[in-house]
Design a protein around this motif. Structure first.
Motif, PDB file in Angstrom:
ATOM      1  N   THR A  41       0.818  -1.207   0.000  1.00  0.00           N
ATOM      2  CA  THR A  41       0.000   0.000   0.000  1.00  0.00           C
ATOM      3  C   THR A  41       0.858   1.265   0.000  1.00  0.00           C
ATOM      4  O   THR A  41       0.326   2.352  -0.026  1.00  0.00           O
ATOM      5  N   ILE A  43       2.760   2.302  -2.366  1.00  0.00           N
ATOM      6  CA  ILE A  43       3.097   2.622  -3.758  1.00  0.00           C
ATOM      7  C   ILE A  43       2.815   4.094  -4.026  1.00  0.00           C
ATOM      8  O   ILE A  43       1.746   4.605  -3.697  1.00  0.00           O
ATOM      9  N   GLU A  44       3.785   4.754  -4.635  1.00  0.00           N
ATOM     10  CA  GLU A  44       3.570   6.142  -5.068  1.00  0.00           C
ATOM     11  C   GLU A  44       2.674   6.113  -6.293  1.00  0.00           C
ATOM     12  O   GLU A  44       2.928   5.392  -7.236  1.00  0.00           O
ATOM     13  N   ARG A  45       1.639   6.925  -6.257  1.00  0.00           N
ATOM     14  CA  ARG A  45       0.714   6.975  -7.381  1.00  0.00           C
ATOM     15  C   ARG A  45       0.713   8.377  -7.970  1.00  0.00           C
ATOM     16  O   ARG A  45       0.700   9.359  -7.246  1.00  0.00           O
ATOM     17  N   PHE A  47      -1.361  10.705 -10.994  1.00  0.00           N
ATOM     18  CA  PHE A  47      -2.549  10.760 -11.833  1.00  0.00           C
ATOM     19  C   PHE A  47      -2.279  11.708 -12.993  1.00  0.00           C
ATOM     20  O   PHE A  47      -1.971  12.880 -12.792  1.00  0.00           O
ATOM     21  N   ASN A  58      -1.003  15.267 -11.595  1.00  0.00           N
ATOM     22  CA  ASN A  58      -1.472  15.561 -10.241  1.00  0.00           C
ATOM     23  C   ASN A  58      -1.987  16.997 -10.101  1.00  0.00           C
ATOM     24  O   ASN A  58      -1.705  17.685  -9.124  1.00  0.00           O
ATOM     25  N   GLY A  74       6.695   3.745  -9.217  1.00  0.00           N
ATOM     26  CA  GLY A  74       5.347   3.782  -8.683  1.00  0.00           C
ATOM     27  C   GLY A  74       4.328   3.401  -9.736  1.00  0.00           C
ATOM     28  O   GLY A  74       4.631   2.710 -10.699  1.00  0.00           O
ATOM     29  N   GLN A  75       3.114   3.881  -9.531  1.00  0.00           N
ATOM     30  CA  GLN A  75       2.015   3.573 -10.435  1.00  0.00           C
ATOM     31  C   GLN A  75       1.501   4.863 -11.053  1.00  0.00           C
ATOM     32  O   GLN A  75       1.293   5.855 -10.353  1.00  0.00           O
ATOM     33  N   VAL A  76       1.314   4.846 -12.354  1.00  0.00           N
ATOM     34  CA  VAL A  76       0.794   6.002 -13.083  1.00  0.00           C
ATOM     35  C   VAL A  76      -0.591   5.644 -13.603  1.00  0.00           C
ATOM     36  O   VAL A  76      -0.762   4.666 -14.329  1.00  0.00           O
ATOM     37  N   LEU A  77      -1.584   6.430 -13.205  1.00  0.00           N
ATOM     38  CA  LEU A  77      -2.951   6.261 -13.691  1.00  0.00           C
ATOM     39  C   LEU A  77      -3.196   7.317 -14.756  1.00  0.00           C
ATOM     40  O   LEU A  77      -3.053   8.510 -14.497  1.00  0.00           O
ATOM     41  N   THR A 105      -1.242   2.408 -15.941  1.00  0.00           N
ATOM     42  CA  THR A 105      -2.600   1.899 -16.116  1.00  0.00           C
ATOM     43  C   THR A 105      -3.423   2.963 -16.811  1.00  0.00           C
ATOM     44  O   THR A 105      -3.511   4.090 -16.336  1.00  0.00           O
TER      45      THR A 105
END
Length: 108
Positions: A41, A43-45, A47, A58, A74-77, A105
């Motif tokens: 949990t 994870i750097e996200r 947006f 962001n 991290g995760q890129v939305l 994603t």
């Protein structure tokens, strides 16, 4: 018989000149599996909102080149605007491709 051969050669020449023989770049896309639990949990996200002329990371306006340098892991939305072209999405994915620890994603 000779006019038929001439027509065949003309058709062959026409199709050879009008077709393209270049190969297209491939980008691997994977779909997210449903029902998987988040194991980490922390994870750097990030947006990203991608439009035809704008890129927002962001909530702050940026460019594709600056975006690629700011995102390391991290995760890129990625959220797409209605006017976003497929080429614009491919440009973003190419800049973010091949980075260890970075998952992208694309949201529907």
């Amino acid at each position: 018989m000779t006019p038929l051969i001439d027509v065949i050669f003309l058709l062959l020449l026409f199709f050879m000149l009008t077709s393209t023989f270049s190969t297209f770049g491939e980008i691997e896309l994977s779909s997210a599996a449903r029902g998987t639990s988040a194991q980490n949990t922390d994870i750097e996200r990030a947006f990203v909102q991608l439009g035809a002329t704008r890129v927002v990371l962001n909530g702050a306006q940026t460019t594709l080149d600056d975006l690629a340098s700011e995102l390391r892991k991290g995760q890129v939305l990625v959220s797409l605007d209605a006017d976003t072209t497929a080429q614009r999405l491919v440009d973003l994915l190419v800049r973010l491709r091949g980075r260890d620890g970075l998952t992208v994603t694309v949201l529907e």
